[in-house]
Write an enzyme that holds these catalytic residues in place. Sequence first.
Site, PDB file in Angstrom:
ATOM      1  N   SER A  15      44.610   0.264 -22.639  1.00  0.00           N
ATOM      2  CA  SER A  15      43.872   1.526 -22.773  1.00  0.00           C
ATOM      3  C   SER A  15      43.901   2.310 -21.459  1.00  0.00           C
ATOM      4  O   SER A  15      43.920   3.548 -21.468  1.00  0.00           O
ATOM      5  CB  SER A  15      42.437   1.284 -23.255  1.00  0.00           C
ATOM      6  OG  SER A  15      41.671   0.652 -22.286  1.00  0.00           O
ATOM      7  N   ASN A  16      43.938   1.609 -20.336  1.00  0.00           N
ATOM      8  CA  ASN A  16      44.085   2.331 -19.058  1.00  0.00           C
ATOM      9  C   ASN A  16      45.458   2.975 -18.953  1.00  0.00           C
ATOM     10  O   ASN A  16      45.585   4.100 -18.461  1.00  0.00           O
ATOM     11  CB  ASN A  16      43.858   1.385 -17.873  1.00  0.00           C
ATOM     12  CG  ASN A  16      42.397   1.251 -17.513  1.00  0.00           C
ATOM     13  OD1 ASN A  16      41.808   2.152 -16.925  1.00  0.00           O
ATOM     14  ND2 ASN A  16      41.792   0.133 -17.895  1.00  0.00           N
ATOM     15  N   ASN A 104      45.967  -2.128  -7.651  1.00  0.00           N
ATOM     16  CA  ASN A 104      45.418  -2.829  -8.819  1.00  0.00           C
ATOM     17  C   ASN A 104      44.024  -2.281  -9.101  1.00  0.00           C
ATOM     18  O   ASN A 104      43.355  -1.769  -8.205  1.00  0.00           O
ATOM     19  CB  ASN A 104      45.326  -4.329  -8.492  1.00  0.00           C
ATOM     20  CG  ASN A 104      44.726  -5.139  -9.631  1.00  0.00           C
ATOM     21  OD1 ASN A 104      45.101  -4.990 -10.790  1.00  0.00           O
ATOM     22  ND2 ASN A 104      43.763  -5.994  -9.300  1.00  0.00           N
ATOM     23  N   HIS A 106      40.352  -3.687 -10.557  1.00  0.00           N
ATOM     24  CA  HIS A 106      39.611  -4.894 -10.916  1.00  0.00           C
ATOM     25  C   HIS A 106      38.275  -4.466 -11.529  1.00  0.00           C
ATOM     26  O   HIS A 106      37.600  -3.583 -10.985  1.00  0.00           O
ATOM     27  CB  HIS A 106      39.384  -5.764  -9.680  1.00  0.00           C
ATOM     28  CG  HIS A 106      38.785  -7.085 -10.030  1.00  0.00           C
ATOM     29  ND1 HIS A 106      39.524  -8.110 -10.575  1.00  0.00           N
ATOM     30  CD2 HIS A 106      37.512  -7.538  -9.956  1.00  0.00           C
ATOM     31  CE1 HIS A 106      38.738  -9.141 -10.824  1.00  0.00           C
ATOM     32  NE2 HIS A 106      37.509  -8.822 -10.451  1.00  0.00           N
TER      33      HIS A 106
HETATM   34  C1  GAR Z   1      40.677  -3.529 -17.332  1.00  0.00           C
HETATM   35  O1  GAR Z   1      39.286  -3.543 -17.441  1.00  0.00           O
HETATM   36  C2  GAR Z   1      41.103  -3.961 -15.949  1.00  0.00           C
HETATM   37  O2  GAR Z   1      40.188  -3.626 -14.962  1.00  0.00           O
HETATM   38  C3  GAR Z   1      41.185  -5.457 -16.129  1.00  0.00           C
HETATM   39  O3  GAR Z   1      41.758  -5.645 -17.387  1.00  0.00           O
HETATM   40  C4  GAR Z   1      41.296  -4.599 -18.242  1.00  0.00           C
HETATM   41  C5  GAR Z   1      42.475  -4.086 -19.024  1.00  0.00           C
HETATM   42  O4  GAR Z   1      42.050  -3.213 -20.032  1.00  0.00           O
HETATM   43  N1  GAR Z   1      41.959  -6.068 -15.076  1.00  0.00           N
HETATM   44  C6  GAR Z   1      41.696  -7.278 -14.604  1.00  0.00           C
HETATM   45  O5  GAR Z   1      40.793  -7.973 -15.037  1.00  0.00           O
HETATM   46  C7  GAR Z   1      42.611  -7.740 -13.475  1.00  0.00           C
HETATM   47  N2  GAR Z   1      42.048  -8.892 -12.827  1.00  0.00           N
HETATM   48  P1  GAR Z   1      43.083  -2.291 -20.784  1.00  0.00           P
HETATM   49  O6  GAR Z   1      44.258  -3.188 -21.181  1.00  0.00           O
HETATM   50  O7  GAR Z   1      42.359  -1.778 -21.982  1.00  0.00           O
HETATM   51  O8  GAR Z   1      43.513  -1.212 -19.850  1.00  0.00           O
END
Ligand code: GAR
Length: 193
Positions: A15-16, A104, A106
Amino acid sequence: MKTKNIVLFASGSGSNVENIVRYFQDSPDIVISAVLTNNKKAKVLERCDRLAISGLYFNRIAFYDNNCVQDILKVFNPDLIVLAGFLWKLPEKIIRAFPDRIINIHPALLPKYGGKGMYGSKVHQAVKSNGDTETGITIHYVNENYDEGAIIHQAKTTISADDDVAQIAQKVHALEYEYFPMIIEKLVRVEML
Ligand code: GAR
């Protein structure tokens, strides 16, 4: 400004990735060249199809054992590599090849709740179990240790005792959608002239 190009890495829903792609889709000088994933079932690949953007899958061999992913990155020659929900540790050879050009996100306020195994809902569960009253996001440079590179930006949100893990995740995602594209843009526009 010369056109800047960005490569995204993701492992799951993406989603990001979608939010970042949409943010830059009408930009005259910032292009998302490709999305790379280590998970061939990741929903992010469906999003790439829908968004008409290159989505490339790679396995462990291509990432760690030979130089396949590194060679692909050399072809794209990105100004910035963005890990947007990417769960594998980056090999040192890639970090060395793109010094200060990998960031990145987090889903917590580092240095709290970082390190190996701390990702996604595991982070939010830990925040909830500890009874924290706030959480947030950390955007940081990537170095050879999980979640330890220099911090670029943090944003906070409050949480109440009633919030469950899904609600905490939703609040954190909202911060990610708000800040991540803006910080990426600032980095490529201002700090990489
Ligand atoms: C996000 O919340 C990101 O911050 C996290 O994974 C999620 C991915 O969401 N990243 C971590 O935990 C890295 N250690 P998305 O696939 O919906 O963008």
